[in-house]
Motif scaffolding. Structure first.
Motif, PDB file in Angstrom:
ATOM      1  N   VAL A 167       0.788  -1.089   0.185  1.00 60.09           N
ATOM      2  CA  VAL A 167       0.509   0.267   0.341  1.00 60.09           C
ATOM      3  C   VAL A 167       0.959   0.886  -0.134  1.00 60.09           C
ATOM      4  N   ILE A 168       0.527   2.278  -0.796  1.00 61.06           N
ATOM      5  CA  ILE A 168       1.554   3.327  -1.747  1.00 61.06           C
ATOM      6  C   ILE A 168       0.572   3.939  -0.504  1.00 61.06           C
ATOM      7  N   GLU A 169       1.136   5.075   0.829  1.00 63.93           N
ATOM      8  CA  GLU A 169       0.488   6.620   0.872  1.00 63.93           C
ATOM      9  C   GLU A 169       0.890   7.362   0.083  1.00 63.93           C
ATOM     10  N   THR A 170       0.264   8.301  -0.350  1.00 65.57           N
ATOM     11  CA  THR A 170       0.176   9.113  -0.884  1.00 65.57           C
ATOM     12  C   THR A 170      -0.487  10.286  -0.804  1.00 65.57           C
ATOM     13  N   ALA A 171       0.515  12.100  -1.328  1.00 62.62           N
ATOM     14  CA  ALA A 171      -0.341  12.895  -0.548  1.00 62.62           C
ATOM     15  C   ALA A 171      -1.546  12.977  -1.103  1.00 62.62           C
ATOM     16  N   PRO A 172      -1.784  14.368   0.489  1.00 62.90           N
ATOM     17  CA  PRO A 172      -3.478  14.230   0.391  1.00 62.90           C
ATOM     18  C   PRO A 172      -4.043  15.092  -0.563  1.00 62.90           C
ATOM     19  N   GLU A 173      -3.117  15.679  -1.831  1.00 63.17           N
ATOM     20  CA  GLU A 173      -3.375  16.809  -2.970  1.00 63.17           C
ATOM     21  C   GLU A 173      -3.793  15.332  -3.892  1.00 63.17           C
ATOM     22  N   LEU A 174      -3.500  14.971  -3.941  1.00 61.55           N
ATOM     23  CA  LEU A 174      -3.000  13.473  -4.715  1.00 61.55           C
ATOM     24  C   LEU A 174      -4.820  13.031  -5.303  1.00 61.55           C
ATOM     25  N   ALA A 175      -5.657  13.028  -6.038  1.00 60.94           N
ATOM     26  CA  ALA A 175      -6.871  12.299  -6.547  1.00 60.94           C
ATOM     27  C   ALA A 175      -7.082  11.382  -7.945  1.00 60.94           C
ATOM     28  N   GLY A 176      -7.774  11.094  -7.611  1.00 60.66           N
ATOM     29  CA  GLY A 176      -7.917   9.959  -8.729  1.00 60.66           C
ATOM     30  C   GLY A 176      -8.007   8.412  -8.362  1.00 60.66           C
ATOM     31  N   TYR A 177      -7.199   8.085  -9.963  1.00 65.03           N
ATOM     32  CA  TYR A 177      -6.727   6.500  -9.125  1.00 65.03           C
ATOM     33  C   TYR A 177      -5.560   6.322  -9.933  1.00 65.03           C
ATOM     34  N   PRO A 178      -4.249   7.216  -9.264  1.00 64.59           N
ATOM     35  CA  PRO A 178      -2.706   7.706 -10.351  1.00 64.59           C
ATOM     36  C   PRO A 178      -2.339   6.454 -10.141  1.00 64.59           C
ATOM     37  N   GLU A 179      -2.411   5.319 -10.062  1.00 64.01           N
ATOM     38  CA  GLU A 179      -1.393   3.855 -10.343  1.00 64.01           C
ATOM     39  C   GLU A 179      -1.935   3.474 -11.747  1.00 64.01           C
ATOM     40  N   GLN A 180      -2.947   3.991 -12.036  1.00 66.15           N
ATOM     41  CA  GLN A 180      -3.560   3.503 -13.519  1.00 66.15           C
ATOM     42  C   GLN A 180      -2.579   3.957 -14.206  1.00 66.15           C
ATOM     43  N   ASP A 181      -2.199   5.681 -14.700  1.00 66.96           N
ATOM     44  CA  ASP A 181      -1.305   5.638 -15.282  1.00 66.96           C
ATOM     45  C   ASP A 181      -0.161   5.359 -14.972  1.00 66.96           C
ATOM     46  N   TRP A 182       0.541   4.626 -14.600  1.00 64.49           N
ATOM     47  CA  TRP A 182       1.342   4.018 -14.365  1.00 64.49           C
ATOM     48  C   TRP A 182       1.996   3.076 -14.987  1.00 64.49           C
ATOM     49  N   ASN A 183       0.954   2.899 -16.104  1.00 65.68           N
ATOM     50  CA  ASN A 183       1.816   1.531 -16.892  1.00 65.68           C
ATOM     51  C   ASN A 183       3.268   1.560 -17.770  1.00 65.68           C
ATOM     52  N   ASP A 184       4.418   0.218 -16.809  1.00 64.91           N
ATOM     53  CA  ASP A 184       5.714   0.377 -17.630  1.00 64.91           C
ATOM     54  C   ASP A 184       6.881   1.101 -17.283  1.00 64.91           C
ATOM     55  N   MET A 185       5.916   1.905 -15.711  1.00 69.44           N
ATOM     56  CA  MET A 185       6.547   2.777 -15.198  1.00 69.44           C
ATOM     57  C   MET A 185       7.704   2.056 -14.150  1.00 69.44           C
ATOM     58  N   VAL A 186       8.734   2.772 -13.519  1.00 68.93           N
ATOM     59  CA  VAL A 186       9.090   1.480 -12.130  1.00 68.93           C
ATOM     60  C   VAL A 186       8.787   2.468 -10.647  1.00 68.93           C
ATOM     61  N   LEU A 187       8.622   1.509 -10.113  1.00 67.32           N
ATOM     62  CA  LEU A 187       8.987   1.925  -8.157  1.00 67.32           C
ATOM     63  C   LEU A 187       9.974   1.864  -7.687  1.00 67.32           C
ATOM     64  N   ALA A 188      10.876   2.618  -7.295  1.00 64.46           N
ATOM     65  CA  ALA A 188      11.821   2.277  -6.320  1.00 64.46           C
ATOM     66  C   ALA A 188      11.104   2.319  -5.498  1.00 64.46           C
ATOM     67  N   LYS A 196       8.386  -2.937 -11.180  1.00 70.87           N
ATOM     68  CA  LYS A 196       7.762  -2.760 -12.978  1.00 70.87           C
ATOM     69  C   LYS A 196       5.971  -2.616 -13.265  1.00 70.87           C
ATOM     70  N   ILE A 197       5.263  -1.455 -13.224  1.00 73.34           N
ATOM     71  CA  ILE A 197       3.757  -1.395 -13.293  1.00 73.34           C
ATOM     72  C   ILE A 197       3.844  -2.274 -14.745  1.00 73.34           C
ATOM     73  N   THR A 198       3.102  -3.693 -14.683  1.00 77.92           N
ATOM     74  CA  THR A 198       2.828  -4.533 -15.478  1.00 77.92           C
ATOM     75  C   THR A 198       1.120  -3.679 -16.366  1.00 77.92           C
ATOM     76  N   GLY A 199       0.318  -3.773 -15.336  1.00 83.99           N
ATOM     77  CA  GLY A 199      -1.270  -2.785 -15.709  1.00 83.99           C
ATOM     78  C   GLY A 199      -2.081  -2.944 -14.323  1.00 83.99           C
ATOM     79  N   PRO A 200      -3.162  -2.658 -15.469  1.00 81.11           N
ATOM     80  CA  PRO A 200      -4.815  -2.841 -13.871  1.00 81.11           C
ATOM     81  C   PRO A 200      -4.777  -3.758 -13.612  1.00 81.11           C
ATOM     82  N   PRO A 254      10.735   6.853 -14.737  1.00 79.89           N
ATOM     83  CA  PRO A 254      10.215   6.160 -16.692  1.00 79.89           C
ATOM     84  C   PRO A 254      10.973   4.881 -16.153  1.00 79.89           C
ATOM     85  N   GLY A 255      10.089   3.937 -17.250  1.00 84.17           N
ATOM     86  CA  GLY A 255      10.248   2.613 -17.321  1.00 84.17           C
ATOM     87  C   GLY A 255      11.702   2.301 -17.726  1.00 84.17           C
ATOM     88  N   GLU A 256      12.396   1.342 -17.504  1.00 83.56           N
ATOM     89  CA  GLU A 256      13.461   1.038 -17.697  1.00 83.56           C
ATOM     90  C   GLU A 256      13.817  -0.339 -18.979  1.00 83.56           C
TER      91      GLU A 256
END
Length: 256
Positions: A167-188, A196-200, A254-256
């Motif tokens: 579970v990632i605690e996001t900033a209070p001002e971040l709304a919506g469904y952010p992880e849906q926009d992370w496809n192919d990006m990398v979480l360190a 690497k995010i592969t999809g919803p 960004p994705g590697e």
């Protein structure tokens, strides 16, 4: 069965250490038991399971202590484990300590607008040699939970309904469904782990089931289907393993 909340874990090629290492299978069909088909397995969420000792960095996994709905327990290495499980689940079962090459489970699709199927049961293939239903790491943000809760204030959109690994605690001002926009990006995460995010993560009937003090509520899935195409969270693969701790910083790259 119900999981547990932990403060630290090691992540490897197959996800979190010990996650879905064992399973119950229908002795007649060989299909993996899953609350995704609640009419066949109605009380799996009344069981709990936890390792009997801490996991080591190498070597075999320790035994698992299974807690039954009546409060009694049994360990996975006891000879009567299958008999005890079968008696409570009301059908012959096998306790599996290793995943088959090609496992499958049954999934019931409730009659809810927005789902790919409605009011039917399908057979779903599982990733090779795993007990996972789709992805090996499931990530969920607090922003997504807050957004869904705002759409359906009467529903209890608690983390445990969705069974995420992280579970990632996001900033209070971040709304919506952010992880849906992370496809192919990398979480360190922390100093070692990269995912690497592969999809919803498409949601199913399990999110509507009673769990502990959480009531049965079809409005949970209905809201997710109406507002975000039944997606809650995202799946990821492991680029680099290591240790993560509660409170570790998460950096989106960004994705590697």
């Amino acid at each position: 069965m119900m999981g547990e909340e932990i403060n630290t874990t090691r992540i490897g090629p197959k996800g979190l250490a010990g996650d879905r290492a064992f399973a119950i299978a229908d002795a007649e069909t060989g299909k993996i038991a899953s609350a995704k088909n609640p009419s066949k397995w109605p009380n799996l969420f009344a069981f709990r399971a936890a390792f009997t000792e801490a996991l080591s960095d190498s070597g075999p996994l320790p035994t698992v202590r299974i807690a039954f709905p009546d409060g009694s327990t049994i360990c996975s290495d006891e000879p009567e484990v299958e008999t005890r499980l079968a008696a409570t689940l009301a059908k012959p079962v096998r306790f599996l300590k290793a995943a088959p090459m090609a496992g499958s489970l049954e999934e019931y699709w409730p009659d809810i607008e927005g789902l790919a199927r409605r009011d039917e049961v399908t057979d779903e293939a599982m990733p090779t040699e795993t007990f996972f239903d789709v992805g090996i790491v499931h990530i969920l943000t607090t922003a997504t939970l807050s957004s869904l809760s705002a759409e359906y204030p009467g529903g209890r959109f608690e983390t445990r309904r969705f069974r995420p690994n992280i579970v990632i605690e996001t900033a209070p001002e971040l709304a919506g469904y952010p992880e849906q926009d992370w496809n192919d990006m990398v979480l360190a995460i922390g100093s070692e782990v990269k995912l690497k995010i592969t999809g919803p993560c498409g949601r199913c009937v399990m999110t509507t089931l009673a769990q502990g003090d959480l009531p049965k509520d079809s409005g949970i899935l209905r809201t997710a289907a109406l507002k975000n195409e039944a997606r809650v969270g995202a799946y990821a693969t492991v680029l680099q393993g290591g240790i993560i701790l509660r409170g570790d910083e998460v950096v989106l790259m960004p994705g590697e």
